[in-house]
Design an enzyme around this catalytic site. Structure first.
Site, PDB file in Angstrom:
ATOM      1  CG  HIS A  23      52.513 -45.181 -10.341  1.00  0.00           C
ATOM      2  ND1 HIS A  23      51.141 -45.168 -10.346  1.00  0.00           N
ATOM      3  CD2 HIS A  23      52.902 -45.139 -11.641  1.00  0.00           C
ATOM      4  CE1 HIS A  23      50.716 -45.116 -11.603  1.00  0.00           C
ATOM      5  NE2 HIS A  23      51.761 -45.103 -12.416  1.00  0.00           N
ATOM      6  CG  ASP A  80      49.145 -44.945  -7.125  1.00  0.00           C
ATOM      7  OD1 ASP A  80      49.911 -45.517  -7.903  1.00  0.00           O
ATOM      8  OD2 ASP A  80      49.041 -43.707  -7.019  1.00  0.00           O
TER       9      ASP A  80
END
Ligand code: B12
Lengths: 417, 146
Positions: free
Chosen positions: B13, B11
């Site tokens: 983000h 991930d």
């Protein structure tokens, strides 16, 4: 006096003493001789190339050595991702070979190495976290045979460590308060130990009869040269350099090929597979090969059978070297097998140096590399191979470490007089 | 109070991660931010090296559940992490999902605090409440041991 004068100084003789061969290099000439292990290194060298050596003043002779096999270390740390990985990285980059790493919480489950260890490294915890180490560490150390021991962990544990471990050297923590690596102190300590080790070894000590320059460990020299590699070869970054030797195999790699929490200032890091070599470590190489599920396919591809391992011929040396390339690539490709994983699909060049360049042709090497990529990584990727057949990397490095060392200044001063 | 935080798995983000670091700092925590793209083992290892009290995992892209299933197994390999507070937040399932199902499931995976699409400040308040409860509990056990 200008810098030009220094560049025009006398011709230099560079000597590399390996575990299997001597190499001598001077302008336009490279000689290579198999070592005679029954002889003192200097005697053997003078017997085989005394004439060449005698033609040079002590100031113009530069020697590097991996003949003592390098120093060995055992590292005790508290996690794989931080303490063990950081210490491993520093040790490899200082030219040290790692016998074993011990995860402290499981220290009681490890069997004790029987060899005498040159230096034990203990590490763990940031400075604000302590009381990590206790009796089980001291018990383990009491049974271990070692020559030096150094603590590079958290500050809180220092008094207890000092009290319980005799003759321990204490250096600043290699893990800072943001969990980043701090390399310089341990690196300097290990490089000095290596130096002292070389000076202490009778065999190597005698080599100072023919040089007045410092004798450096070979892997250290190679690592220092890599940023300059483009001066000699058209190598496209990122690349790996494989030095498959008689006893061990060294891999130097661009930092772009690792994607992890280890942020160092080096452009290139080093990794060593001990006991993976084609002479002294031949038996363990064969052992590793027999345990690799793809090796039989590879042998078939090379149109030979397992019997080749028993043979002593030019052909079998070639096959062994091809196997070594394959095994090394395998070792760095599987997650967690090595302490670090390289992004092999991102490699643009593979540089090969050492004896292997004298035995295998580019075609034979490329064949193995593309076999590896197809079989193991299922890919048509085909990095460019570059052969350092004239030992340019080592030559470049030997001369260039000279430039930043004291010799540069003393040459200047002497000339100025 | 030491907190190790980061975004799990592949991930990337990063926005919430930055906010988490700032908010934790503002609330007086000592923060070790491993950033995006952090594997589970790195979280646990960071907790061991720092002596952290809290592990605060963030997940936004839908990978949360896959990693969370590994938590108990991996944590069991560590000998000194029994007391650490385990917290996770962000988008804990693919799509929307409802917290009534998600929270118990994640508690079962080994988390003490589960914040599915919960605003950060609310989540940090939940942490403070739990820390208070624990400190009362540990005082009580100490006294009853006397
Ligand atoms: C910007 C963005 C991106 C950018 C990210 C840039 C970057 N480096 O940060 C880019 C374009 C790269 C991207 C890529 C992808 N994204 Co995106 N992205 C977004 C987006 C639009 C905003 C995220 C954001 O920054 N929000 C602002 C921050 C402040 O809010 P937040 O992340 O929600 O965090 C808050 C809370 O969740 C909470 N919180 C977060 N963590 C924690 C932890 C704790 C402990 C607590 C208490 C609270 C908490 O606190 C924050 C503040 O309140 C969201 C949609 C959306 N509107 O949320 C999708 C979204 C997160 N992405 C999504 C997806 C699917 C992807 C991709 C897989 C798309 C694709 N197919 O390639 C990739 C994945 C890449 C990867 N490897 O991770 C989905 C996730 C779906 C899911 N979980 O089911 C979302 C929800 C979009 C959607 N509705 O489908 N994305």
């Amino acid at each position: 006096m200008s810098d030009l004068d220094v560049e025009q100084s006398n011709e230099k003789l560079l000597i590399d003493v390996g575990s299997t061969y001597f190499k001598l290099s001077r302008t336009g000439h490279i000689e290579q001789h198999l070592r005679d292990f029954n002889k003192d290194i200097l005697d053997d060298l003078m017997y085989k190339c005394g004439k060449t050596v005698e033609g040079f003043a002590k100031d113009d002779v530069y020697i590097c050595s991996s003949a003592n096999g390098g120093l060995t270390t055992l590292i005790i740390g508290i996690t794989n991702t931080f303490s063990l990985k950081y210490a491993t990285n520093i040790a490899f980059n200082s030219g040290i070979n790692i016998i074993d790493t011990v995860l402290y919480q499981n220290i009681e489950d490890y069997s004790l190495p029987s060899d005498l260890i040159d230096v034990v490294i203990i590490v763990g915890g940031i400075n604000s976290h302590g009381n990590i180490f206790s009796a089980n560490l001291y018990n383990y150390l009491a049974q271990l045979r070692y020559s030096n021991i150094v603590f590079v962990g958290n500050e809180i544990d220092v008094p207890a460590i000092k009290e319980n471990i005799e003759n321990i050297d204490i250096l600043p923590n290699i893990i800072d308060d943001r969990l980043h690596i701090v390399e310089e102190h341990l690196r300097e300590y290990l490089t000095n130990l290596y130096q002292k080790d070389i000076e202490g070894k009778e065999d190597i000590k005698h080599l100072y009869d023919i040089t007045s320059n410092q004798i450096f460990p070979t892997p250290y020299i190679v690592n220092k040269t890599l940023p300059l590699i483009n001066a000699k070869f058209s190598v496209v970054n990122p690349f790996i350099l494989l030095d498959i030797g008689g006893a061990t195999t060294d891999i130097h790699y661009s930092k772009d090929l690792v994607d992890d929490n280890l942020v160092t200032e080096n452009e290139y890091d080093r990794l060593v597979f001990k006991k993976l070599g084609v002479y002294k470590s031949k038996q363990s190489l064969i052992f590793a090969a027999k345990n690799n599920e793809f090796v039989y396919e590879l042998l078939m591809h090379l149109k030979v059978t397992e019997n080749i391992f028993e043979e002593q011929s030019e052909k079998s040396t070639k096959i062994l070297m091809q196997l070594a390339i394959f095994l090394v690539l395998c070792k760095i490709s599987h997650y967690r097998k090595a302490y670090i994983n390289l992004k092999l699909l991102a490699i643009n060049s593979i540089v090969l140096t050492g004896g292997i360049t004298k035995v295998l042709t580019s075609d034979e090497i490329e064949d193995i590399i593309s076999f590896f990529y197809k079989k193991i990584l299922n890919s048509e990727h085909n990095p460019m191979t570059v052969l350092d057949s004239n030992y340019d990397i080592w030559t470049l490095g030997t001369v260039n470490t000279d430039v930043d060392a004291d010799t540069y200044i003393s040459t200047k001063e002497e000339r100025g007089k | 109070m030491k907190v190790v935080t980061g975004v799990v798995g592949n991930d990337i983000h990063v926005v919430a991660n930055r906010l988490i670091e700032l908010s934790l700092n503002a609330r007086g925590y000592e923060v070790f931010n491993l950033g995006v793209n952090t594997y589970l083992e790195e979280f646990f290892d960071a907790a061991v090296e720092t002596g952290a009290d809290v592990l605060m995992i963030s997940s936004l892209n839908g990978e949360a559940e896959g990693w969370s299933r590994e938590v108990k197994l991996l944590k069991a390999k560590y000998k000194n992490l029994d007391d650490i507070i385990m917290m996770i937040g962000g988008n804990l399932v693919v799509g929307t999902g409802n917290a009534e199902d998600i929270v118990p499931r994640y508690k079962n995976y080994g988390f003490d605090i589960v914040c599915h699409q919960v605003d950060l400040n609310t989540g940090l308040d939940m942490l403070e409440t739990l820390l208070k409860e624990r400190s009362i509990q540990s005082k009580e056990t100490k006294e009853s041991n006397k």
